[in-house]
Design a protein around this motif. Sequence first.
Motif, mmCIF file in Angstrom:
data_model
loop_
_atom_site.group_PDB
_atom_site.id
_atom_site.type_symbol
_atom_site.label_atom_id
_atom_site.label_comp_id
_atom_site.label_asym_id
_atom_site.label_seq_id
_atom_site.Cartn_x
_atom_site.Cartn_y
_atom_site.Cartn_z
ATOM 1 N N ASP A 7 -3.900 -2.050 13.992
ATOM 2 C CA ASP A 7 -4.813 -2.986 13.330
ATOM 3 C C ASP A 7 -4.800 -2.658 11.843
ATOM 4 O O ASP A 7 -5.267 -1.598 11.427
ATOM 5 C CB ASP A 7 -6.237 -2.837 13.897
ATOM 6 C CG ASP A 7 -7.181 -3.917 13.381
ATOM 7 O OD1 ASP A 7 -6.817 -4.598 12.391
ATOM 8 O OD2 ASP A 7 -8.266 -4.063 13.948
ATOM 9 N N MET A 8 -4.219 -3.569 11.025
ATOM 10 C CA MET A 8 -4.087 -3.308 9.602
ATOM 11 C C MET A 8 -5.449 -3.130 8.929
ATOM 12 O O MET A 8 -5.584 -2.355 7.985
ATOM 13 C CB MET A 8 -3.329 -4.465 8.923
ATOM 14 C CG MET A 8 -1.871 -4.573 9.349
ATOM 15 S SD MET A 8 -0.896 -3.119 8.865
ATOM 16 C CE MET A 8 -1.041 -3.159 7.104
ATOM 17 N N SER A 55 -7.024 -5.297 -1.936
ATOM 18 C CA SER A 55 -5.951 -6.200 -2.386
ATOM 19 C C SER A 55 -4.709 -6.066 -1.499
ATOM 20 O O SER A 55 -4.001 -7.050 -1.239
ATOM 21 C CB SER A 55 -5.595 -5.900 -3.839
ATOM 22 O OG SER A 55 -5.126 -4.558 -3.967
ATOM 23 N N GLU A 56 -4.483 -4.851 -1.000
ATOM 24 C CA GLU A 56 -3.318 -4.623 -0.126
ATOM 25 C C GLU A 56 -3.567 -5.218 1.254
ATOM 26 O O GLU A 56 -2.661 -5.765 1.880
ATOM 27 C CB GLU A 56 -3.017 -3.133 -0.045
ATOM 28 C CG GLU A 56 -2.593 -2.564 -1.403
ATOM 29 C CD GLU A 56 -2.635 -1.039 -1.440
ATOM 30 O OE1 GLU A 56 -2.088 -0.460 -2.399
ATOM 31 O OE2 GLU A 56 -3.212 -0.427 -0.520
ATOM 32 N N GLY A 90 0.804 -1.214 0.000
ATOM 33 C CA GLY A 90 0.000 0.000 0.000
ATOM 34 C C GLY A 90 0.835 1.262 0.000
ATOM 35 O O GLY A 90 1.794 1.399 0.759
ATOM 36 N N LYS A 91 0.413 2.193 -0.855
ATOM 37 C CA LYS A 91 1.139 3.453 -0.988
ATOM 38 C C LYS A 91 1.070 4.259 0.296
ATOM 39 O O LYS A 91 2.005 4.997 0.633
ATOM 40 C CB LYS A 91 0.533 4.241 -2.160
ATOM 41 C CG LYS A 91 1.331 5.471 -2.576
ATOM 42 C CD LYS A 91 0.744 6.062 -3.841
ATOM 43 C CE LYS A 91 1.563 7.246 -4.328
ATOM 44 N NZ LYS A 91 1.655 8.327 -3.363
ATOM 45 N N VAL A 92 -0.002 4.121 1.013
ATOM 46 C CA VAL A 92 -0.149 4.889 2.250
ATOM 47 C C VAL A 92 0.956 4.554 3.250
ATOM 48 O O VAL A 92 1.388 5.401 4.030
ATOM 49 C CB VAL A 92 -1.545 4.651 2.868
ATOM 50 C CG1 VAL A 92 -1.700 3.200 3.308
ATOM 51 C CG2 VAL A 92 -1.783 5.589 4.063
ATOM 52 N N ILE A 120 0.095 -13.026 5.012
ATOM 53 C CA ILE A 120 1.333 -13.255 5.777
ATOM 54 C C ILE A 120 1.082 -13.101 7.278
ATOM 55 O O ILE A 120 2.034 -13.014 8.055
ATOM 56 C CB ILE A 120 2.461 -12.309 5.313
ATOM 57 C CG1 ILE A 120 2.027 -10.843 5.439
ATOM 58 C CG2 ILE A 120 2.880 -12.617 3.870
ATOM 59 C CD1 ILE A 120 3.142 -9.851 5.082
ATOM 60 N N HIS A 121 -0.178 -13.051 7.672
ATOM 61 C CA HIS A 121 -0.572 -13.042 9.082
ATOM 62 C C HIS A 121 0.005 -11.840 9.821
ATOM 63 O O HIS A 121 0.472 -11.941 10.961
ATOM 64 C CB HIS A 121 -0.123 -14.328 9.786
ATOM 65 C CG HIS A 121 -0.577 -15.573 9.105
ATOM 66 N ND1 HIS A 121 -1.897 -16.009 9.152
ATOM 67 C CD2 HIS A 121 0.103 -16.475 8.337
ATOM 68 C CE1 HIS A 121 -2.017 -17.127 8.463
ATOM 69 N NE2 HIS A 121 -0.822 -17.434 7.950
ATOM 70 N N VAL A 122 -0.048 -10.664 9.180
ATOM 71 C CA VAL A 122 0.387 -9.418 9.830
ATOM 72 C C VAL A 122 -0.880 -8.601 10.102
ATOM 73 O O VAL A 122 -1.457 -8.011 9.186
ATOM 74 C CB VAL A 122 1.386 -8.633 8.965
ATOM 75 C CG1 VAL A 122 1.720 -7.303 9.624
ATOM 76 C CG2 VAL A 122 2.649 -9.457 8.753
#
Length: 229
Positions: free
Chosen positions: A31-32, A41-42, A14-16, A49-51
Amino acid sequence: VPSMVGHYPKDSFGKVMTDRLRRGETLVVDDMDRLPGLQESEREVTRAIHVAAHIAVTLIKDGQWVANLAVHSARPRHWTPAEVALAEDVADRTWAAAERARAEAALQQAHDALEERVRVRTLELARANAALEQEVRERTAAESQIKALFRRLVSAQEDERRAIARDIHDHVGQQMTALRVYLEALQMRAASGRTVADQVECMQDVALELDRSVDFLACQLRPAALDGI
């Protein structure tokens, strides 16, 4: 969480997030799924990857984003200021250790290169010294040969002088003695009024022999063939 090294380009998160990392900011996400600005999609990438939460500390060198040190959590969580500070401190120490390791590697490489140059130069000097010693030995041997030849030449000259002196003593001396005897006899004949023709003839023979002996000795001292050289 599983390692994601080599699996995803950084822009896939993600660009952010990448814009903040490029600016050198410490990125703290509790919290992603709640991070504004991410596309679905990001978010799917971080879920794969469980992040679910993470801290990312960047290394910027000469205006370039060089590396990240990230702490991940598989579940959303609140990062305390102490945890963020710990991540930043570990990142700073990691960058410093990496720089020190690179400097030590460069120093070791320079040291190895210097050692190699010293080894090569030492080998070259050893070869040059061996060649110089060989040249000195050859010159010493040549000088010894020249001295030996000079001694032989001097000895030959002395032998030749002795031979010539002996010839002068034996031949010319005897002939001069005979000539002197004939002159004395001629004087006595002249005083008594007797004929001197026979005596003069003998003196001429002795004079002729004397002349031949002088020519022979002159030729021995310097052969006539040398005048044409």
